[in-house]
Design a protein around this motif. Structure first.
Motif, PDB file in Angstrom:
ATOM      1  N   GLU A 221       0.816  -1.216   0.000  1.00 38.15           N
ATOM      2  CA  GLU A 221       0.000   0.000   0.000  1.00 38.15           C
ATOM      3  C   GLU A 221       0.850   1.267   0.000  1.00 38.15           C
ATOM      4  OE1 GLU A 221      -3.921  -1.889   2.272  1.00 38.15           O
ATOM      5  OE2 GLU A 221      -2.412  -0.786   3.426  1.00 38.15           O
ATOM      6  N   ALA A 249      -5.726   6.521  -4.754  1.00 34.57           N
ATOM      7  CA  ALA A 249      -6.355   5.738  -3.689  1.00 34.57           C
ATOM      8  C   ALA A 249      -7.879   5.820  -3.797  1.00 34.57           C
ATOM      9  CB  ALA A 249      -5.891   6.239  -2.326  1.00 34.57           C
ATOM     10  N   LYS A 255      -6.051   1.370  -0.077  1.00 33.85           N
ATOM     11  CA  LYS A 255      -5.519   2.221   0.991  1.00 33.85           C
ATOM     12  C   LYS A 255      -4.074   2.616   0.690  1.00 33.85           C
ATOM     13  CE  LYS A 255      -8.504   0.002   4.422  1.00 33.85           C
ATOM     14  NZ  LYS A 255      -8.557  -0.822   5.666  1.00 33.85           N
TER      15      LYS A 255
END
Length: 453
Positions: A221, A249, A255
């Motif tokens: 992420e 995002a 995320k």
């Protein structure tokens, strides 16, 4: 076929008139003929979302005019809706660092945007794939970011497939909880367990492996978008990186967060190698389970025959009525492929030099291949094999009664040496431990039953 002439930094290139890609891609498709397969759908989506996000950021930062930027955004929206997919023609293994795929994306988006602006494909004096679509970017930061996004998107489909298997294993653990069976260590008889406890242990193994993958997702992420060529953010306006990643995002539903050390993000592929190794560890557990099932189902006469397997198709083209553990064998081969893919990732992860790892397309192909196999096959394996397993209660009970190893349960009462002698006598005479202990009046039948229970 009709052609148009496009130009790049190396000169003129003939491109099919209807193609939305341009000169760079035209050169690249000649050079990178490796697998015969186009790049993964999730990579196409990831790259398109990145280009859209960067256009939004460039507009907000005041370096891209709204007319050009909105045309790029609209072009990306068309691609994300499913149009122009056949224009992403670069193979899954292509140039180092994925430059060829980045330029394929830039050119397709540019030409779609040109048509939105009322221009013709290839009229790059009005909108340019490098100057506008690739503004504030490099292949060196967009491809690593796209790798993370594509893998995350594939894992969103893979994790539920793992959960299906865990659910099936838990169901069998409960169903088989009352079936006692002889345990095995070193492939030799060992103390009894239950068939249910074996399947519960399988579920625990897969759950732990899944949790490791979930932890590895956290590293994915973190993305290096905005690092451009070497991780120092050259040619990006102030605020670009934060806006672009936030927008990415938002539209991806992931995320995503900025990697604090952008240079690390470009030169190291720790996050990808980390998730690949977690996927490999899952494959090791799956492989073991598949092997156990094949052994337990072996027979039906000359093998263990402790469990029955559902017949998904005829097992032999010559032996009528034969049923094979075909789905377990297929899972074995899936696992072998995943283990091999992880070896490729491991080699590629240490194959970069200085400020950039250039082995990105090969790494991405390996991880996407592994997750594709898992998300496609685990639900089938769970539904058509695990859910249909049955216990052969008669064989399980017979093995417990006949195996001399259960004398171990009597050792605390009669001693190790006497137990060993009984073990040997049982093997030699064919008499059960219960019969020998009773005949020698070492313990009463009631005492033996209590210990065996």
């Amino acid at each position: 076929m009709e052609y148009r002439t496009d130009r790049d930094s190396l000169g003129e290139v003939k491109i099919p008139k209807d193609a939305y890609y341009g000169a760079f891609t035209g050169r690249a498709i000649i050079q990178y003929h490796v697998t015969g397969k186009r790049s993964h759908q999730h990579l196409i989506s990831a790259y398109t979302m990145i280009k859209r996000s960067c256009a939004v950021a460039n507009i907000k930062c005041g370096v891209l005019d709204k007319k050009s930027g909105n045309a790029i955004i609209s072009a990306c929206d068309k691609i994300l809706s499913g149009k122009f997919q056949d224009q992403f023609v670069i193979e899954e293994i292509n140039s180092g660092a994925g430059t060829a795929f980045n330029m394929n994306s830039n050119e397709v988006i540019c030409n779609v945007a040109l048509e939105i602006l009322g221009k013709k494909k290839g009229q790059n004096e009005f909108l340019h794939p490098n100057d506008h679509v690739n503004m504030s970017q490099s292949s060196n930061d967009t491809f690593p970011t796209a790798m993370h996004v594509a893998i995350l998107l594939n894992l969103k489909e893979t994790i539920p497939a793992i959960d299906v298997l865990i659910k099936s294993l838990n169901k069998k653990a409960k169903e088989f909880s009352g079936y006692k069976k002889i345990g095995r260590t070193h492939l030799m008889d060992a103390l009894p367990v239950t068939l249910g406890s074996e399947f519960a242990a399988y579920s625990t193994s897969i759950t732990k492996a899944k949790n490791s993958i979930t932890l590895a997702i956290k590293e994915l992420e973190l993305v290096g978008l905005g690092g451009t060529a070497v991780g120092n953010g050259a040619n990006t306006p102030r605020g670009f990186r934060k806006i672009a990643i936030a927008e990415l995002a938002r539209i991806s539903g992931l995320k995503l967060r900025p990697e604090q050390d952008m240079q690390h993000s470009l030169q190291s592929k720790f996050a990808v190698a980390n998730v690949s190794s977690a996927i490999r560890n899952l494959a090791l557990e799956l492989n073991k389970i598949a092997n156990d099932i094949r052994l337990m189902a072996s027979g039906p006469i000359a093998g263990l025959s402790e469990i029955g397997i559902p017949a998904v198709h005829a097992g032999s083209s010559i032996m009528p009525g034969k049923v094979n553990p075909s789905l377990a064998e297929c899972l074995n081969m899936v696992c072998f492929g995943i283990i091999g893919n992880d070896t490729a990732v491991a080699n590629a992860a240490q194959g970069g030099q200085f400020e950039l790892n250039v082995m990105l397309p090969g790494m991405l192909k390996a991880v996407l291949d592994s997750t594709d196999m898992l998300k496609n096959f685990l639900p089938i394996f769970s539904r058509n094999l695990i859910d249909g397993l049955s216990a052969n209660e008669a064989r399980l009970q017979q093995n417990i009664e006949k195996s001399p190893v259960i004398v171990t349960l009597l050792a605390p009462k009669i001693g190790y040496q006497k137990s060993a002698d009984l073990f040997k006598e049982s093997l030699k005479t064919g008499k059960t431990i219960r019969e020998l202990v009773t005949s020698k009046k070492l313990l009463s039948d009631k005492e033996i039953s209590a210990l065996f229970k």
